[in-house]
Design a protein around this motif. Structure first.
Motif, PDB file in Angstrom:
ATOM      1  N   ASN A 195      -2.448 -11.195  -3.839  1.00 36.00           N
ATOM      2  CA  ASN A 195      -4.048 -10.604  -4.063  1.00 36.00           C
ATOM      3  C   ASN A 195      -3.406  -9.777  -3.213  1.00 36.00           C
ATOM      4  N   GLU A 232       0.552  -1.616  -0.065  1.00 39.09           N
ATOM      5  CA  GLU A 232      -0.234  -0.332   0.025  1.00 39.09           C
ATOM      6  C   GLU A 232       0.606   1.297  -0.305  1.00 39.09           C
ATOM      7  N   TYR A 257       7.728   1.954  -3.538  1.00 42.89           N
ATOM      8  CA  TYR A 257       6.920   2.136  -4.428  1.00 42.89           C
ATOM      9  C   TYR A 257       6.832   0.749  -5.087  1.00 42.89           C
TER      10      TYR A 257
END
Ligand SMILES: Cc1cc2nc3c(=O)[nH]c(=O)nc-3n(C[C@H](O)[C@H](O)[C@H](O)COP(=O)(O)O)c2cc1C
Ligand code: SF4
Ligand code: FES
Lengths: 197, 442
Positions: free
Chosen positions: B210, B86, B171
């Motif tokens: 996922n 995230e 990131y």
């Protein structure tokens, strides 16, 4: 992330420095490591903690990041000797560990160890819109360090961060790995006082 | 419309404890018991597939369908990787789920691992989420003690280990193959696809990646069924044959120039305007909005006039944005210069490009430099065309890069030039300059 263009390590000067620091170790110490000669950057406790990660993964290399974190947390940097010893434990070449480590700007090398507390100030959009850049500027002035540097007393390392995932509390900072929300230029003094205590 | 009763945030809003006992008292792990006693793995896959659940990590790929790409009758090991990196700016919903209700996520993981026959799950969590990491580790320890993880779970002959793996502030490790490389102890350089991870992923074995919020949806789907899930959200757009619908609840993040930045759970398809007015407390300081970022900065920019666009998987595309992304809306008010917004965005991508593909490494770097120059009052008339050209030529869509970071870097620039050209031109023409200290440390 290390990018070729901006990578300070690829400048001739940096390369020389880097080459210099490798020379610091006597020739042949690679071989010595392999032969099990005492290596002492990593304490037995650290070695045990690193070894405990091995059964989790089908490859030893996967323990690279956990090992780097353990060493970095304990020693506030990852020294070249530590890199070498991690590599030895994971059956890698030191260059592989160094390669992975330097991809993540996160880890400090021995020439720039972390201070006691690591203070990150977010500069991404949600914080930027609520004064994140000004906040970083305030810290910079009050602590007399540039982002990436450590205060003279060794207490605080100031860094900028990209989005900390704390945007509902913008502008946000992170103290080691704990977030602090809604830090304003007014509350900066109190925060600094807390950190240098 | 009656107020939506939260599902994923239900316990969080009620300030319920994250301890295992409390979670179980609220009906937790009923879905695991149900699946392990009454359902085969294939039935769990079918249930998730037929529910229409689409991945919440940004790409919106149908979750159950992705699971079916795994090789049939593979001897194993098959891995499940949870993407808790995230790092998309302005996004924080995964953090809330992990910090406040870790067992809900872990229940989804047990169910998914059962479905895809994974015996090991690597939970890749960004370093910045220290509290989430510790809460998850506590929850995992509780599960081992309660025989909900480990060998022979609940005596049903199913084994599963879950290992947390901390990132290190990159990131790009949120891109699924970058994540896998990072997990393997290498630099987080995304891989060329195919092969996709379902065929060859972590440690060269079939792997499913996922998102955390995707996992949190699974227990509810198993408990309450397909029809319940499909009763929330909106059906496919008949005009878009590729749209598979936007079903289920979604966590929306609202930040920036609103009175009440927050994370709310709503049925997919709420409009930006409703989000801002009803849930974000309206634009701050009694100002008007100039625009917003609709789903993390990678998805582009929406103008105020486009705020009635529904935020489902299909909506943002209709106004030229890249997609729903992470459904993180960041509002900027009418006094904000689009130049500053764009500079901040370009700086992020220039910093976070992994440097592997030349168009992305150079393109993001040059876009930042041009924006920096423009902010300082040195913009040139041709800059906008150069920016537009760079933005349009980097990414998977033009086919010049390995991963989608470059598409995300180009989109806000393209959108800004298309939607705010007069403002940008006037800024350049007048030689305006920004005095904020934004130019620090890049
Ligand atoms: C540059 C880039 C960054 C990404 N970052 C994340 C991230 O932080 N978290 C995430 O869940 N997915 C991220 N994704 C999407 C993942 O590649 C992948 O699609 C997702 O984890 C799949 O999970 P889902 O199907 O459950 O959504 C990113 C993609 C790209 C191209
Ligand atoms: S597109 Fe950019 S971030 Fe993605 S692999 Fe290429 S250089 Fe790296
Ligand atoms: S933009 Fe600062 S925490 Fe997200």
């Amino acid at each position: 992330m290390r990018r070729s263009l901006t990578d300070k390590r690829t400048s001739p000067q940096a390369t020389k420095e880097l080459a210099g620091s490798w020379k610091f170790y006597p020739a042949g110490s690679f071989v010595a490591c392999g032969l099990g000669v005492v290596m002492n950057a990593l304490s037995p406790e650290l070695r045990k903690k690193i070894a405990d990660y091995l059964p989790r993964y089908p490859s030893k290399q996967a323990v690279t990041l956990p090992a780097l974190h353990l060493v970095h947390d304990a020693m506030r940097c990852v020294s070249f000797e530590a890199i070498r010893e991690i590599a030895d434990m994971l059956d890698l070449s030191p260059a592989e560990v160094h390669d992975t480590m330097t991809f993540y700007e996160f880890f400090h090398e021995e020439d720039k160890p972390l201070g006691k507390t690591r203070l990150w100030v977010c500069r991404s959009l949600a914080c930027g819109l609520r004064g994140g850049d000004e906040l970083l500027e305030t810290f910079r002035k009050k602590l007399h360090v540039e982002p990436g540097g450590t205060t003279q007393d060794g207490k605080i390392t100031l860094e900028f961060a990209e989005c900390l995932g704390a945007c509902e509390g913008a502008p946000a900072v992170m103290i080691n790995d704990v977030q602090r929300h809604c830090v304003t230029t007014e509350t900066v003094d109190a925060l600094i006082a807390e950190l240098v205590k | 419309m009656p107020d939506f009763e939260p599902v994923l945030l239900k316990r969080i809003n009620a300030n319920a404890s994250s301890a295992l006992d409390a979670y179980r008292a609220d009906g937790g792990y009923r879905a695991v018991v149900k699946a392990l006693t009454e359902m085969t793995p294939a039935q769990v896959v079918d249930t998730v597939k037929n529910s229409g659940l689409r991945g919440r990590g940004g790409a919106g790929f149908p979750c159950g369908l992705k699971w079916t790409f795994l090789p049939k009758d593979h001897p194993g090991p098959i891995y499940l990787c949870i993407n808790a990196d995230e790092s998309e700016p302005c996004t924080f919903n995964n953090r809330i789920l992990m910090e406040k209700d870790p067992h809900q996520v872990l229940e989804g993981i047990i169910l998914s691992s059962y479905a895809i026959r994974a015996k090991t799950c690597y939970f890749y969590i960004r370093y910045e989420y220290g509290d989430a990491y510790r809460n998850l580790q506590t929850a995992i320890d509780e599960l081992y003690a309660a025989n909900l993880l480990g060998k022979n779970i609940l005596g049903k002959g199913v084994d599963l280990d879950v290992f947390l793996h901390r990132g290190a502030g990159a990131y790009i490790c949120g891109e699924e193959t970058g994540l896998i490389e990072s997990l393997e102890g290498k630099r987080g350089w995304p891989r060329i696809k195919p092969p996709f991870p379902a065929i060859e992923g972590a440690f060269r074995k079939p792997t499913i990646v996922n998102n955390v919020e995707t996992m949190a949806c699974i227990p509810h789907i198993v408990n309450r069924g397909i029809d319940w899930f499909k009763s929330i959200g909106i059906p496919p757009d008949p005009k878009n044959p590729r749209d598979t619908g936007s079903y289920g609840p979604k966590l929306y993040c609202i930040s920036g120039h609103v009175n009440k930045p927050c994370c709310v759970e709503l049925p997919l398809g709420v409009t930006v305007r409703e989000l801002i007015e009803k849930h974000g407390g309206g634009v701050w300081k009694n100002r008007k909005a100039k625009g917003c970022i609709p789903g993390g900065i990678s998805m582009g920019i929406m103008t105020e006039a486009e705020f009635d666009t529904p935020l489902d998987f299909n909506g943002p595309g209709r106004v030229g944005c890249l997609g729903l992304g992470t459904a993180a809306v960041t509002v900027f008010d009418e006094t904000t210069s689009i130049v500053d917004v764009l500079y901040n965005i370009c700086r992020f991508f220039a910093h976070e490009s992994c440097g592997q593909c030349t168009p992305c490494r150079e393109g993001t770097g040059w876009m930042m430099k041009i924006m920096d120059r423009m902010r300082k009052g040195q913009g040139r008339r041709e800059d906008l065309d150069i920016l537009d050209e760079v933005a349009k030529s980097i990414g998977i869509m033009p086919g010049t890069t390995i991963c989608g970071l470059a598409d995300g870097a180009g989109w806000p620039v393209k959108n800004a030039i298309a939607k705010f050209r007069p403002e940008l031109e006037s800024y350049i023409r007048k030689g305006e300059r920004t005095t904020l200290p934004l130019a620090l440390a890049h």
